[in-house]
Design a protein around this motif. Sequence first.
Motif, PDB file in Angstrom:
ATOM      1  N   SER A 106      27.165 -21.982 -48.074  1.00 10.37           N
ATOM      2  CA  SER A 106      26.913 -22.416 -46.696  1.00 10.37           C
ATOM      3  C   SER A 106      28.236 -22.845 -46.052  1.00 10.37           C
ATOM      4  CB  SER A 106      25.892 -23.570 -46.699  1.00 10.37           C
ATOM      5  OG  SER A 106      26.297 -24.599 -47.578  1.00 10.37           O
ATOM      6  N   GLU A 109      28.414 -27.715 -40.866  1.00  9.63           N
ATOM      7  CA  GLU A 109      27.969 -27.401 -39.499  1.00  9.63           C
ATOM      8  C   GLU A 109      27.652 -28.667 -38.707  1.00  9.63           C
ATOM      9  OE1 GLU A 109      24.694 -24.356 -38.825  1.00  9.63           O
ATOM     10  OE2 GLU A 109      23.747 -26.128 -37.952  1.00  9.63           O
ATOM     11  N   ILE A 186      25.559 -31.786 -43.459  1.00  5.18           N
ATOM     12  CA  ILE A 186      24.668 -30.659 -43.182  1.00  5.18           C
ATOM     13  C   ILE A 186      25.516 -29.389 -43.198  1.00  5.18           C
ATOM     14  CG2 ILE A 186      23.125 -29.606 -41.459  1.00  5.18           C
ATOM     15  CD1 ILE A 186      22.013 -32.201 -42.751  1.00  5.18           C
ATOM     16  N   THR A 187      25.075 -28.420 -43.995  1.00  2.11           N
ATOM     17  CA  THR A 187      25.789 -27.143 -44.043  1.00  2.11           C
ATOM     18  C   THR A 187      24.817 -26.047 -43.601  1.00  2.11           C
ATOM     19  OG1 THR A 187      25.290 -27.021 -46.430  1.00  2.11           O
ATOM     20  CG2 THR A 187      27.465 -27.832 -45.815  1.00  2.11           C
ATOM     21  N   GLY A 188      25.289 -25.166 -42.759  1.00  2.00           N
ATOM     22  CA  GLY A 188      24.450 -24.082 -42.235  1.00  2.00           C
ATOM     23  C   GLY A 188      24.555 -22.878 -43.155  1.00  2.00           C
ATOM     24  N   TRP A 197      19.565 -24.226 -43.949  1.00  4.84           N
ATOM     25  CA  TRP A 197      20.556 -25.304 -44.106  1.00  4.84           C
ATOM     26  C   TRP A 197      20.542 -25.840 -45.531  1.00  4.84           C
ATOM     27  CZ3 TRP A 197      17.433 -25.329 -39.662  1.00  4.84           C
ATOM     28  CH2 TRP A 197      18.110 -25.214 -38.439  1.00  4.84           C
TER      29      TRP A 197
END
Length: 248
Positions: A106, A109, A186-188, A197
């Motif tokens: 990911s 984000e 938070i990682t997209g 996510w």
Amino acid sequence: MNEAASTLEGWYALHDFRSMNWTAWKAADDEERAVALDELQEFWNEWKNVEQASQGSTVVYTVIGQKADFVMMHLRETLEDLKAVENAFNKTTFAKYTTKAYSYVSVVELSNYLGKEGEDPMQNPEIVARLKPVLPQRQYICFYPMNKKRELNDNWYMLSMDERRSMMRSHGMIGRSYAGKVKQIITGSVGFDDWEWGVTLFADDALQFKKLVYEMRFDEVSARYGEFGSFYVGSLLNEGSLEEMLKL
Ligand code: 76R
């Protein structure tokens, strides 16, 4: 078409979950184990150099339960850098004693739901620092992937920007009440992995994960639109505690 939230991206992320092959580790002789640990130490030093050069960040945590034995979370500037660190680990002698358990790809984000209008976010040093964060060395980690629902009556992506923004405000308010207790990244992963996510939480008191995630379940964004994958929870490893874990 509906208005997409605009997003800012930072470092790419790899959550690399491994299990120990205890049978092989126990079958190795003392010298083989010592070589494996030395190489691991060298590898660890390289991660630290990357962090000092502000080119990424890495943390290692045990994983409690049978899903894996430990997780290496790497942040790096490019996908190629992530692949290189993954390959480098696979080439170590130590890796011979591990099996792959799970991985997640990911990118860090931030979305603009709560951003200030008219401000160029990249001129804000706080935002830049959040996009390229030094991973916190808190005692516990919690990781899980999630989606926002796309069902006929409950489709996040068909809501207007205003509706989403007001729900995200409520989400952010709950989150903020955990300031100091839980740090979230938070990682997209749309286009990169199986969920939309990755949620990575860090805390010194693992119960705060339960309290935060539970409280959010009652908030509309999660209650109505959240879909969740498997949860992983673990505690911090450094070189010393890893050796302790591996001692026979
Ligand atoms: O980035 C910000 O701090 C602004 C507010 C904010 C956004 C935009 C915010 C705050 N989050 C945002 C976006 Mn979040 N977050 C989750 C989960 O388990 C669950 O129910 C959901 C998993 C947790 C625990 C959590 C925690 N957040 C998002 C997004 C992207 C949504 C999109 O673009 O549609 C997801 C998937 C997501 C999920 N959030 C916070 C937290 C916490 C603790 C905060 C407060 C951060 C702070 O103020 O320091």
